[in-house]
Scaffold this motif. Structure first.
Motif, PDB file in Angstrom:
ATOM      1  N   TYR A  35     -12.497  -4.057  13.611  1.00  0.00           N
ATOM      2  CA  TYR A  35     -11.469  -2.927  13.515  1.00  0.00           C
ATOM      3  C   TYR A  35     -11.117  -1.927  13.386  1.00  0.00           C
ATOM      4  N   LEU A  36     -11.773  -1.669  11.966  1.00  0.00           N
ATOM      5  CA  LEU A  36     -12.199  -0.440  11.803  1.00  0.00           C
ATOM      6  C   LEU A  36     -13.391   0.948  12.282  1.00  0.00           C
ATOM      7  N   GLN A  37     -14.849  -0.359  12.719  1.00  0.00           N
ATOM      8  CA  GLN A  37     -15.396   0.087  12.391  1.00  0.00           C
ATOM      9  C   GLN A  37     -15.866   1.626  13.704  1.00  0.00           C
ATOM     10  N   PRO A  38     -15.400   1.298  15.061  1.00  0.00           N
ATOM     11  CA  PRO A  38     -15.209   2.850  15.776  1.00  0.00           C
ATOM     12  C   PRO A  38     -14.473   3.999  14.843  1.00  0.00           C
ATOM     13  N   PRO A  95       0.547  -1.003  -0.328  1.00  0.00           N
ATOM     14  CA  PRO A  95       0.088  -0.597   0.318  1.00  0.00           C
ATOM     15  C   PRO A  95       0.944   1.044  -0.253  1.00  0.00           C
ATOM     16  N   ARG A  96       0.719   2.253  -1.174  1.00  0.00           N
ATOM     17  CA  ARG A  96       1.332   3.374  -0.993  1.00  0.00           C
ATOM     18  C   ARG A  96       0.663   4.547   0.201  1.00  0.00           C
ATOM     19  N   ILE A  97       0.786   4.628   0.819  1.00  0.00           N
ATOM     20  CA  ILE A  97       1.189   5.509   2.607  1.00  0.00           C
ATOM     21  C   ILE A  97       1.906   7.118   2.207  1.00  0.00           C
ATOM     22  N   GLY A  98       0.880   8.189   2.281  1.00  0.00           N
ATOM     23  CA  GLY A  98       1.104   9.483   2.186  1.00  0.00           C
ATOM     24  C   GLY A  98       0.615  10.147   3.565  1.00  0.00           C
ATOM     25  N   TYR A  99       1.677  10.530   3.689  1.00  0.00           N
ATOM     26  CA  TYR A  99       1.515  12.026   4.950  1.00  0.00           C
ATOM     27  C   TYR A  99       1.485  13.192   4.757  1.00  0.00           C
ATOM     28  N   VAL A 100       0.315  14.192   5.345  1.00  0.00           N
ATOM     29  CA  VAL A 100      -0.345  15.238   5.081  1.00  0.00           C
ATOM     30  C   VAL A 100       0.084  16.036   6.357  1.00  0.00           C
ATOM     31  N   ALA A 118      -0.069   2.005  14.285  1.00  0.00           N
ATOM     32  CA  ALA A 118       0.093   1.189  14.248  1.00  0.00           C
ATOM     33  C   ALA A 118      -0.650  -0.350  13.565  1.00  0.00           C
ATOM     34  N   LYS A 119      -1.481  -0.486  14.948  1.00  0.00           N
ATOM     35  CA  LYS A 119      -2.890  -1.111  14.330  1.00  0.00           C
ATOM     36  C   LYS A 119      -3.837  -0.727  13.869  1.00  0.00           C
ATOM     37  N   THR A 120      -3.772   0.639  13.967  1.00  0.00           N
ATOM     38  CA  THR A 120      -5.111   1.187  12.117  1.00  0.00           C
ATOM     39  C   THR A 120      -4.186   0.693  10.674  1.00  0.00           C
ATOM     40  N   VAL A 121      -3.400   0.879  10.861  1.00  0.00           N
ATOM     41  CA  VAL A 121      -2.877   0.786   9.253  1.00  0.00           C
ATOM     42  C   VAL A 121      -2.886  -0.615   9.281  1.00  0.00           C
ATOM     43  N   VAL A 122      -2.339  -1.692   9.930  1.00  0.00           N
ATOM     44  CA  VAL A 122      -2.495  -2.666   9.899  1.00  0.00           C
ATOM     45  C   VAL A 122      -3.383  -2.832   9.219  1.00  0.00           C
ATOM     46  N   ALA A 123      -4.542  -2.714  10.322  1.00  0.00           N
ATOM     47  CA  ALA A 123      -5.954  -3.148  10.096  1.00  0.00           C
ATOM     48  C   ALA A 123      -6.605  -2.583   8.721  1.00  0.00           C
ATOM     49  N   VAL A 124      -5.963  -1.307   8.050  1.00  0.00           N
ATOM     50  CA  VAL A 124      -6.376  -0.836   6.278  1.00  0.00           C
ATOM     51  C   VAL A 124      -5.909  -2.242   5.858  1.00  0.00           C
ATOM     52  N   ILE A 125      -4.652  -2.250   6.050  1.00  0.00           N
ATOM     53  CA  ILE A 125      -3.850  -3.135   4.821  1.00  0.00           C
ATOM     54  C   ILE A 125      -4.883  -4.914   4.681  1.00  0.00           C
ATOM     55  N   ALA A 154      10.377  -1.108  11.826  1.00  0.00           N
ATOM     56  CA  ALA A 154      11.650  -1.699  10.262  1.00  0.00           C
ATOM     57  C   ALA A 154      10.346  -2.257   8.968  1.00  0.00           C
ATOM     58  N   GLU A 155       9.910  -3.477   9.921  1.00  0.00           N
ATOM     59  CA  GLU A 155       9.012  -4.409   9.529  1.00  0.00           C
ATOM     60  C   GLU A 155       7.869  -3.629   8.532  1.00  0.00           C
ATOM     61  N   LEU A 156       6.936  -2.302   9.322  1.00  0.00           N
ATOM     62  CA  LEU A 156       6.164  -2.257   8.784  1.00  0.00           C
ATOM     63  C   LEU A 156       6.594  -0.868   7.447  1.00  0.00           C
ATOM     64  N   LEU A 157       8.018  -0.046   7.991  1.00  0.00           N
ATOM     65  CA  LEU A 157       8.331   0.254   6.771  1.00  0.00           C
ATOM     66  C   LEU A 157       9.072  -0.327   5.517  1.00  0.00           C
ATOM     67  N   THR A 158       9.038  -1.406   6.034  1.00  0.00           N
ATOM     68  CA  THR A 158      10.719  -2.287   5.125  1.00  0.00           C
ATOM     69  C   THR A 158       9.757  -3.023   3.962  1.00  0.00           C
ATOM     70  N   ASN A 159       8.778  -4.059   4.959  1.00  0.00           N
ATOM     71  CA  ASN A 159       8.169  -4.874   3.572  1.00  0.00           C
ATOM     72  C   ASN A 159       6.588  -4.603   3.419  1.00  0.00           C
ATOM     73  N   MET A 160       6.043  -3.570   4.533  1.00  0.00           N
ATOM     74  CA  MET A 160       3.996  -3.722   4.604  1.00  0.00           C
ATOM     75  C   MET A 160       3.629  -2.690   3.793  1.00  0.00           C
ATOM     76  N   VAL A 161       4.660  -1.432   3.935  1.00  0.00           N
ATOM     77  CA  VAL A 161       4.111  -0.202   2.928  1.00  0.00           C
ATOM     78  C   VAL A 161       4.817   0.331   2.245  1.00  0.00           C
ATOM     79  N   GLU A 162       4.490   1.329   1.301  1.00  0.00           N
ATOM     80  CA  GLU A 162       5.050   2.190   0.811  1.00  0.00           C
ATOM     81  C   GLU A 162       5.135   3.660   1.175  1.00  0.00           C
ATOM     82  N   ILE A 163       6.377   4.179   1.533  1.00  0.00           N
ATOM     83  CA  ILE A 163       5.913   5.767   2.254  1.00  0.00           C
ATOM     84  C   ILE A 163       5.779   6.410   0.740  1.00  0.00           C
ATOM     85  N   VAL A 164       5.030   7.338   0.160  1.00  0.00           N
ATOM     86  CA  VAL A 164       5.397   7.991  -0.838  1.00  0.00           C
ATOM     87  C   VAL A 164       5.524   9.243  -1.203  1.00  0.00           C
ATOM     88  N   TYR A 165       5.133   9.881  -0.327  1.00  0.00           N
ATOM     89  CA  TYR A 165       4.762  11.068   0.491  1.00  0.00           C
ATOM     90  C   TYR A 165       5.085  12.060   1.542  1.00  0.00           C
TER      91      TYR A 165
END
Ligand code: SF4
Ligand code: SF4
Length: 262
Positions: free
Chosen positions: A179-182, A34-39, A166-173, A59-70
């Protein structure tokens, strides 16, 4: 990659059987992170600092799970690309054309927009802004981002804990809607105040006197008196975290009725 290296070295690099274009695209799609951005709008960077405090999985999140694109402070990218998810920190100043444009562009280019932290979700202490300060005395109106664009999910907190980010980002992935409903429901909670506990919990006879609200308030605006929360309003920064953390504030009535067959 091996084929490219062989080609570069002038070695034979022909695979026995070439995969079709469709097969290559399918594998690439399946393996895409997943391509993740931060504004960063009118926030203090505390939310992204909290994200970075996920020492065990960062390290696992940034290396293998998501790509920070912005993202300012996270990626040296000037043009906002298409993104699967964008974390927006800070409220938006209505007199700051650049902030308004960046938020609009993020909404256009991201599949999911997350209000990241209380300033983005509820306005938090920027609700007290009234302008009149140098160098931009005209900058007086700061609102939660949901006042301007459609938001898909909110993670309130000043800042939110590293774990919940972290849990929210993983739940989105993983598409974990339970998990996300609330946090999806919290999108509409933009007018937060410690007094919500009185109106929405105590006055509704829902309070069980657990003290979670008082423990979660970072400014100590809440104390427990006779087993019920009491607010010192001058200390409240309107982050909404006390109400969010209250175990009686989120009552999934539709889900419960469905489970009971009502
Ligand atoms: S009482 Fe505390 S936790 Fe609740 S909204 Fe105010 S500052 Fe936030
Ligand atoms: S967290 Fe909710 S239930 Fe617990 S004391 Fe506060 S208002 Fe009452």
């Amino acid at each position: 990659m091996l084929a490219k290296i062989k080609e570069f070295l002038g070695m034979e690099a022909k695979p026995e059987e070439l995969a079709s274009k469709e097969e290559v695209e399918k594998v690439a799609e399946e393996k895409a992170k997943p391509r993740i951005g931060y504004v960063h709008l009118s926030g203090c960077t505390g939310d992204v600092m909290s994200l970075s405090e996920n020492y065990d999985i960062l390290a696992e999140l940034l290396t293998n799970m998501v790509e920070i694109v912005y993202g300012q402070t996270l990626a040296d990218v000037w043009e906002m690309p298409e993104m699967d998810l964008v974390l927006v920190e800070g409220s938006v100043c209505l007199q700051d054309e650049h902030s308004v444009k960046e938020l609009m562009e993020a909404r256009e280019k991201a599949g999911l927009v997350v209000a990241f932290g209380s300033c983005a979700a509820t306005g938090c202490f920027t609700r007290y802004s009234r302008g009149g300060q140098q160098a931009r005395p005209d900058h007086e109106s700061f609102v939660p981002i949901a006042d301007l664009v459609k938001v898909d999910c909110a993670i309130p907190g000043c800042p939110p804990s590293p774990e919940i980010i972290a849990k929210t980002v993983v739940a989105v992935i993983n598409g974990d809607m339970d998990y996300l409903q609330p946090m999806i429901d919290l999108v509409g909670y933009t007018e937060a105040c410690g007094c919500d506990l009185q109106y929405k919990v105590v006055n509704q006879a829902l309070c069980i006197g657990c003290g979670t609200c008082a423990m979660s308030c970072q400014t100590r605006a809440l104390t427990m008196t006779d087993g019920r929360p009491e607010l010192t309003s001058a200390r409240c920064v309107k982050c909404g975290i006390c109400y969010t953390q209250c175990p009686r504030s989120w009552w999934p009535a539709d889900r419960i009725k469905q489970d009971l067959g009502l």
